[in-house]
Motif scaffolding. Sequence first.
Motif, PDB file in Angstrom:
ATOM      1  N   PRO A   1     -18.432 -63.662 -84.044  1.00 48.33           N
ATOM      2  CA  PRO A   1     -18.424 -62.424 -84.847  1.00 48.33           C
ATOM      3  C   PRO A   1     -18.754 -62.681 -86.308  1.00 48.33           C
ATOM      4  O   PRO A   1     -18.300 -63.663 -86.900  1.00 48.33           O
ATOM      5  N   ARG A   2     -19.561 -61.786 -86.886  1.00 47.04           N
ATOM      6  CA  ARG A   2     -19.936 -61.902 -88.284  1.00 47.04           C
ATOM      7  C   ARG A   2     -18.696 -61.789 -89.174  1.00 47.04           C
ATOM      8  O   ARG A   2     -17.834 -60.933 -88.945  1.00 47.04           O
ATOM      9  N   PRO A   3     -18.560 -62.647 -90.169  1.00 44.97           N
ATOM     10  CA  PRO A   3     -17.423 -62.515 -91.102  1.00 44.97           C
ATOM     11  C   PRO A   3     -17.428 -61.141 -91.759  1.00 44.97           C
ATOM     12  O   PRO A   3     -18.474 -60.659 -92.203  1.00 44.97           O
ATOM     13  N   ARG A   4     -16.286 -60.519 -91.805  1.00 49.25           N
ATOM     14  CA  ARG A   4     -16.181 -59.166 -92.368  1.00 49.25           C
ATOM     15  C   ARG A   4     -15.839 -59.216 -93.845  1.00 49.25           C
ATOM     16  O   ARG A   4     -14.888 -59.878 -94.250  1.00 49.25           O
ATOM     17  N   THR A   5     -16.619 -58.497 -94.628  1.00 50.04           N
ATOM     18  CA  THR A   5     -16.314 -58.416 -96.051  1.00 50.04           C
ATOM     19  C   THR A   5     -15.090 -57.534 -96.268  1.00 50.04           C
ATOM     20  O   THR A   5     -14.792 -56.649 -95.467  1.00 50.04           O
ATOM     21  N   ALA A   6     -14.393 -57.763 -97.348  1.00 50.93           N
ATOM     22  CA  ALA A   6     -13.196 -57.000 -97.667  1.00 50.93           C
ATOM     23  C   ALA A   6     -13.565 -55.576 -98.085  1.00 50.93           C
ATOM     24  O   ALA A   6     -14.616 -55.365 -98.706  1.00 50.93           O
ATOM     25  N   PRO A   7     -12.746 -54.580 -97.738  1.00 52.60           N
ATOM     26  CA  PRO A   7     -13.038 -53.200 -98.138  1.00 52.60           C
ATOM     27  C   PRO A   7     -13.198 -53.025 -99.643  1.00 52.60           C
ATOM     28  O   PRO A   7     -13.965 -52.187-100.098  1.00 52.60           O
ATOM     29  N   ASP A   8     -12.483 -53.840-100.404  1.00 55.84           N
ATOM     30  CA  ASP A   8     -12.558 -53.728-101.866  1.00 55.84           C
ATOM     31  C   ASP A   8     -13.438 -54.818-102.467  1.00 55.84           C
ATOM     32  O   ASP A   8     -13.260 -55.222-103.626  1.00 55.84           O
ATOM     33  N   ALA A   9     -14.419 -55.317-101.696  1.00 57.55           N
ATOM     34  CA  ALA A   9     -15.242 -56.433-102.136  1.00 57.55           C
ATOM     35  C   ALA A   9     -15.909 -56.158-103.479  1.00 57.55           C
ATOM     36  O   ALA A   9     -16.048 -57.058-104.309  1.00 57.55           O
ATOM     37  N   GLY A  10     -16.324 -54.909-103.697  1.00 57.42           N
ATOM     38  CA  GLY A  10     -17.007 -54.576-104.941  1.00 57.42           C
ATOM     39  C   GLY A  10     -16.131 -54.700-106.173  1.00 57.42           C
ATOM     40  O   GLY A  10     -16.646 -54.813-107.291  1.00 57.42           O
ATOM     41  N   ARG A  11     -14.824 -54.665-105.988  1.00 58.44           N
ATOM     42  CA  ARG A  11     -13.906 -54.762-107.125  1.00 58.44           C
ATOM     43  C   ARG A  11     -13.322 -56.163-107.283  1.00 58.44           C
ATOM     44  O   ARG A  11     -12.573 -56.414-108.220  1.00 58.44           O
TER      45      ARG A  11
END
Length: 392
Positions: A121-131
């Motif tokens: 499975p592709r590593p999932r970025t965090a929902p708040d990655a932009g911050r």
Amino acid sequence: MFDQQARLERLLARHRDAVVVEPAAGRPALVRRDQILVAGHDAPAAEDLVRRWYDSRHDECGVTRLRLRAPAKVDVCELAARLGGDGRHRRLSVSPNHLVHGQPLWWSGPADLPRPAPPVPRPRTAPDAGRRRAVTVAVLDTGLAPHPWYEHAGWYAEQDDEAAEVLDADLDFELDAQAGHGTFVAGVVLRHAPDARLLARRVIGGDGVGDELDVIRGLAWLAARGGADVVNLSLGCHTFDDRPSPVLARAIAALGRRTAVVACAGNAGGDRPFWPAALKPVIGVAALDAAGTDRAWFSNYGWWVDACAPGVDVASSYVRFDGPRPRMNGADPDRFQGYATWSGTSFAAPAVAGRIAGVAAAEGVDAVTAADRVLDPAARPTLPDLGVIIRS
């Protein structure tokens, strides 16, 4: 067990300027014949002292490589020891040009060879990655091959030709022994730090072999780009005198105190210091077994190891390649479709590097502070001679 003597003979045939040295019985190392490395400021003094054997001089990256005349048959280890000084305190920063290796394999290894695996499975970025704080991880290795996990990422588009994997340099229609090593390491980093920006540089070949000067070039390239938060070095060597190479140590120190450098502890299954992992500023990482409870049989260990992480049957990104071997028991043993499992301290180190990068991003701290938190023995279990346990 693989035939290590045959592997060594193939290495020496491919690298004809390499030679095995063994100043102390049972403690071999590999060096480039007739080459010594000298820190730039010490070069004039060293050049004057070796003038009777001198052939040529090459300066780059703050290091001078002195080539000696082959007919002189100079023992470069003895010469480096003499130039450096007889006591504990070195007079000049001098070293033979040691060969370095990626660490799924070595004389008393290997851990194993890569095996095809189903998609991970592709590593999932965090929902708040932009911050989150942007964190850069440098992977100095065999390079990177395109992969669905990152091939559309902005940082991947910025990689230059020196970041590309070379899969079959000897054109024998088979993957080179460690082709895909850098791609695999990068995937391990991303599994622990999906939002990390990677900087890749090829410092060892697809056969898993390079030398100190190759690594120093990579470190100098990285420093010229402004450095990175975390540097992963899944490679290393034993030195002829079991002391750190002063020229490689200087190149790592030049990255500065805000960079966390992580390196694998090596696969010789012993406690002999492995460099650069054993350097004081470097986080040396050993491999845990498949259960994650004890040392993997191949992993080095010792007072100089700081942490350990899973290193057996690790799953990660890999290259696409179909080799010539026939199917066996319904499976094609050398058809890789972008994923593999592999074992070695090479793949324990990026788990720690990724964990440090992930904490730095999530908590908005610098990498050295993040490393202190990840490696805090008061907060995590430890094992003797293996350091702090970092589990997936």
